[in-house]
Design a protein around this motif. Structure first.
Motif, PDB file in Angstrom:
ATOM      1  N   CYS A 250     -39.029  46.595 -31.724  1.00 16.35           N
ATOM      2  CA  CYS A 250     -40.372  47.179 -31.841  1.00 16.35           C
ATOM      3  C   CYS A 250     -40.280  48.551 -32.510  1.00 16.35           C
ATOM      4  O   CYS A 250     -39.222  49.166 -32.553  1.00 16.35           O
ATOM      5  CB  CYS A 250     -41.021  47.307 -30.461  1.00 16.35           C
ATOM      6  N   ASN A 251     -41.417  49.012 -32.989  1.00 16.19           N
ATOM      7  CA  ASN A 251     -41.481  50.304 -33.674  1.00 16.19           C
ATOM      8  C   ASN A 251     -41.117  51.447 -32.718  1.00 16.19           C
ATOM      9  O   ASN A 251     -41.761  51.626 -31.680  1.00 16.19           O
ATOM     10  CB  ASN A 251     -42.897  50.520 -34.229  1.00 16.19           C
ATOM     11  N   LEU A 254     -43.687  54.053 -31.379  1.00 14.24           N
ATOM     12  CA  LEU A 254     -44.559  53.695 -30.261  1.00 14.24           C
ATOM     13  C   LEU A 254     -44.011  54.220 -28.941  1.00 14.24           C
ATOM     14  O   LEU A 254     -44.792  54.580 -28.048  1.00 14.24           O
ATOM     15  CB  LEU A 254     -44.723  52.175 -30.185  1.00 14.24           C
ATOM     16  N   VAL A 266     -50.818  52.707 -28.704  1.00 15.96           N
ATOM     17  CA  VAL A 266     -49.826  51.640 -28.566  1.00 15.96           C
ATOM     18  C   VAL A 266     -50.520  50.304 -28.342  1.00 15.96           C
ATOM     19  O   VAL A 266     -50.160  49.280 -28.947  1.00 15.96           O
ATOM     20  CB  VAL A 266     -48.863  51.950 -27.400  1.00 15.96           C
ATOM     21  N   ASN A 269     -52.124  48.731 -31.449  1.00 12.62           N
ATOM     22  CA  ASN A 269     -51.222  48.477 -32.570  1.00 12.62           C
ATOM     23  C   ASN A 269     -51.168  46.979 -32.844  1.00 12.62           C
ATOM     24  O   ASN A 269     -50.625  46.205 -32.049  1.00 12.62           O
ATOM     25  CB  ASN A 269     -49.829  49.030 -32.271  1.00 12.62           C
ATOM     26  N   GLU A 271     -49.564  45.250 -35.116  1.00  8.72           N
ATOM     27  CA  GLU A 271     -48.241  44.688 -35.392  1.00  8.72           C
ATOM     28  C   GLU A 271     -47.512  44.358 -34.097  1.00  8.72           C
ATOM     29  O   GLU A 271     -46.890  43.293 -33.967  1.00  8.72           O
ATOM     30  CB  GLU A 271     -47.406  45.659 -36.218  1.00  8.72           C
ATOM     31  N   LEU A 272     -47.592  45.245 -33.099  1.00  6.71           N
ATOM     32  CA  LEU A 272     -46.935  44.998 -31.822  1.00  6.71           C
ATOM     33  C   LEU A 272     -47.534  43.774 -31.135  1.00  6.71           C
ATOM     34  O   LEU A 272     -46.800  42.925 -30.618  1.00  6.71           O
ATOM     35  CB  LEU A 272     -47.068  46.232 -30.925  1.00  6.71           C
ATOM     36  N   ARG A 273     -48.850  43.673 -31.143  1.00  7.04           N
ATOM     37  CA  ARG A 273     -49.497  42.523 -30.505  1.00  7.04           C
ATOM     38  C   ARG A 273     -49.136  41.222 -31.208  1.00  7.04           C
ATOM     39  O   ARG A 273     -48.884  40.204 -30.554  1.00  7.04           O
ATOM     40  CB  ARG A 273     -51.019  42.723 -30.506  1.00  7.04           C
ATOM     41  N   VAL A 276     -45.438  40.388 -30.253  1.00  2.79           N
ATOM     42  CA  VAL A 276     -45.334  39.843 -28.894  1.00  2.79           C
ATOM     43  C   VAL A 276     -45.822  38.397 -28.863  1.00  2.79           C
ATOM     44  O   VAL A 276     -45.175  37.513 -28.283  1.00  2.79           O
ATOM     45  CB  VAL A 276     -46.136  40.706 -27.902  1.00  2.79           C
ATOM     46  N   CYS A 355     -40.357  44.550 -36.044  1.00  6.88           N
ATOM     47  CA  CYS A 355     -41.439  45.432 -36.483  1.00  6.88           C
ATOM     48  C   CYS A 355     -40.923  46.488 -37.454  1.00  6.88           C
ATOM     49  O   CYS A 355     -39.738  46.830 -37.454  1.00  6.88           O
ATOM     50  CB  CYS A 355     -42.073  46.125 -35.278  1.00  6.88           C
ATOM     51  N   SER A 358     -38.337  49.772 -36.689  1.00  6.43           N
ATOM     52  CA  SER A 358     -37.381  49.357 -35.662  1.00  6.43           C
ATOM     53  C   SER A 358     -35.993  49.274 -36.274  1.00  6.43           C
ATOM     54  O   SER A 358     -35.808  49.517 -37.464  1.00  6.43           O
ATOM     55  CB  SER A 358     -37.777  47.994 -35.083  1.00  6.43           C
ATOM     56  N   SER A 394     -54.306  47.439 -37.397  1.00  2.85           N
ATOM     57  CA  SER A 394     -54.671  48.324 -36.280  1.00  2.85           C
ATOM     58  C   SER A 394     -56.037  48.967 -36.495  1.00  2.85           C
ATOM     59  O   SER A 394     -56.260  50.127 -36.147  1.00  2.85           O
ATOM     60  CB  SER A 394     -53.597  49.404 -36.082  1.00  2.85           C
TER      61      SER A 394
END
Length: 494
Positions: A250-251, A254, A266, A269, A271-273, A276, A355, A358, A394
């Motif tokens: 992950c980034n 964050l 966070v 975000n 990209e994170l979602r 996951v 991401c 990372s 985002s």
């Protein structure tokens, strides 16, 4: 191009590398043989002498690092760092040829994890520690470390930072790039320090725990065991490594935002979602495939007893999926014996990677998101030609220049993948090995399929192919543009 400035800066970096070589030298003194100790002494002298020569013989008149100097410094530094990093392997005699030594060194620094060693457990402790340490240094980027400890670089530091980590995320945590680099390294060090006691308490010896912590947080995958993580057959260790590999995928920005209380940034975000969701879906697909269709794989049609239950299938599917998509490359099973669908699916995950921002490799989740969203926009634009539609990440519109850069990156990435795969077939490498090995190298994963599978190594690959794969690692780590641009005549013109 200010060549004296490039060489002068490289001299500083070589001096830094010579100091770093003292750490595995100390480990060798505690554990090693005479040959191993002298190998690090010679490497220290070679790196230090080169650094001093370049630093004091090259005096640049202008010390402003532009984007051209930044590209040259980063590209030549990684190539020459792999050169000096290969010397301990060569001088200690653990590698028969310099080609193998350079391959192993580049694999470590680019956190690829591909190895030419057949018996890793027979290697001296100093060499094992150096293998792991090169991945740890390469994970965050040794040039980023250089920027962090020398804040006087100023504007030039931003050029070096951007050339080594050309991700889509251009957000700086602090106004000065040196402060950003320091914060990233603090996060990196903290994750490493937290992981070591977990692995030690999980059953690893302290030396192995340190080495595996280095190669997990860096998503490198070098292990001190021949069977990688499968040698421990320990569910607790697998879960801990899987969790930290995911964290490293992950980034890193964050995590700093979490620490300072910016939880909303966070949570929103995209990209994170997406990452996951992608990981969860991929784990479910691999788990169900192993549970229902493992007996149809080509391993004699025999169903592995470990996959008789959903729980057993989930254990191996989750670990291997996270390990592959984060480009960590650890193995808790020989996934080359899994169903063909699963094998191809895991190779496709290599292309995606983790991401932006990372330590993971691959094309990055943000680029895949932009590709999908821009493709969907073009389809809608055909139905509504006059509509004005923005691609967002985002909740923020993405500039057309970034979208063009992303699409160009993906096209060039796939083009190089195809060309390098064809080159490998010219030297007798079979199709499955060629395509999967190049995909693995460019995504900095490590294990591939067939002759480069999870339980195999790259020792028997032809030497011309090893050089091609070595270049693939570098291109993947520096994300193509940095390496390609230094070979263009325009870069070197005034």
């Amino acid at each position: 191009m200010n060549i004296p400035l490039v060489l002068h800066t490289l001299g500083n970096l070589f001096l830094l590398l010579s100091g770093i070589l003292l750490i595995p030298f100390g480990v060798s003194v505690c554990y090693g043989t005479r040959e191993e100790i002298w190998a690090f002494v010679f490497s220290f002298i070679a790196s230090g002498f080169t650094g001093i020569s370049l630093k004091f013989l090259m005096t640049p008149k202008n010390e402003d690092i532009t984007i051209r100097e930044g590209l040259a410094i980063v590209a030549f530094w990684w190539m020459s760092c792999a050169l000096f990093g290969a010397l301990p392997y060569y001088f200690s005699g653990v590698c028969d040829t310099f080609c193998d030594s350079y391959f192993e060194s580049m694999s470590g620094l680019t956190t690829t994890g591909a190895s030419i060693f057949s018996d890793i457990e027979a290697l001296p402790h100093g060499i094992l520690f150096w293998r792991s340490m090169t991945q740890w240094l390469g994970g965050m980027g040794i040039v980023v470390f250089f920027v962090a400890i020398l804040p006087t670089i100023g504007v030039g530091g931003h050029k070096l930072f951007s050339a080594e980590a050309p991700d889509l995320t251009t957000d700086k945590i602090k106004p000065r790039i040196a402060q950003t680099a320091k914060i990233l390294w603090v996060v990196y060090l903290s994750l490493t320090a937290i992981l070591i006691p977990f692995l030690w308490l999980g059953g690893m010896e302290f030396f192995d725990a340190v080495c595996h912590a280095f190669t997990t947080v860096s998503t490198g995958g070098f292990s001190t065991k021949n069977l990688s993580i499968a040698a421990y057959d320990n569910l607790f260790i697998e879960i801990i490594i899987m969790v930290f590999a995911f964290i490293a995928g992950c980034n890193f920005i964050l995590y700093y935002q979490l620490v300072i209380g910016k939880f909303r940034r966070v949570l929103v975000n995209s990209e994170l979602r997406f990452f996951v969701t992608l990981v969860i879906c991929a784990i479910c697909i691999v788990t169900l495939t192993l549970f229902f269709f493992h007996s149809t794989s080509y391993n004699g049609g025999v169903k592995d007893h470990r996959f008789n239950s959903i729980g057993g299938s989930l254990r191996y599917a989750a670990f291997q999926t996270v390990s592959i998509i984060t480009s960590t490359g650890y193995c808790n099973a020989d996934f080359d014996l899994w169903p063909n669908f699963t094998r191809v699916f895991l190779v496709l995950l290599m292309f995606i990677g983790g991401c932006a921002g990372s330590t993971a490799g691959g094309m990055k989740v943000a680029r895949i998101m932009l590709l999908c969203k821009s493709s969907a926009r073009e389809l809608l634009h055909m139905l509504r030609p006059r509509a004005i539609m923005h691609v967002k990440l985002s909740g923020k519109p993405v500039g057309e220049d970034i979208i063009t850069n992303t699409l160009g990156f993906i096209v060039i990435h796939l083009g190089i993948f195809g060309v390098f795969s064809l080159i490998l077939t010219l030297f007798g490498t079979d199709l499955v090995t060629s395509f999967s090995a190049v995909a693995s190298m460019m995504s900095n994963v490590g294990p591939a399929l067939a002759d480069a599978g999870a339980t195999r190594n790259y020792h028997e690959i032809a030497y011309p192919c090893k050089w091609v794969l070595t270049l693939s690692m570098l291109i993947g780590r520096l994300e193509i543009y940095t390496v390609i641009l230094i070979f263009l005549p325009l870069t070197w013109k005034k």
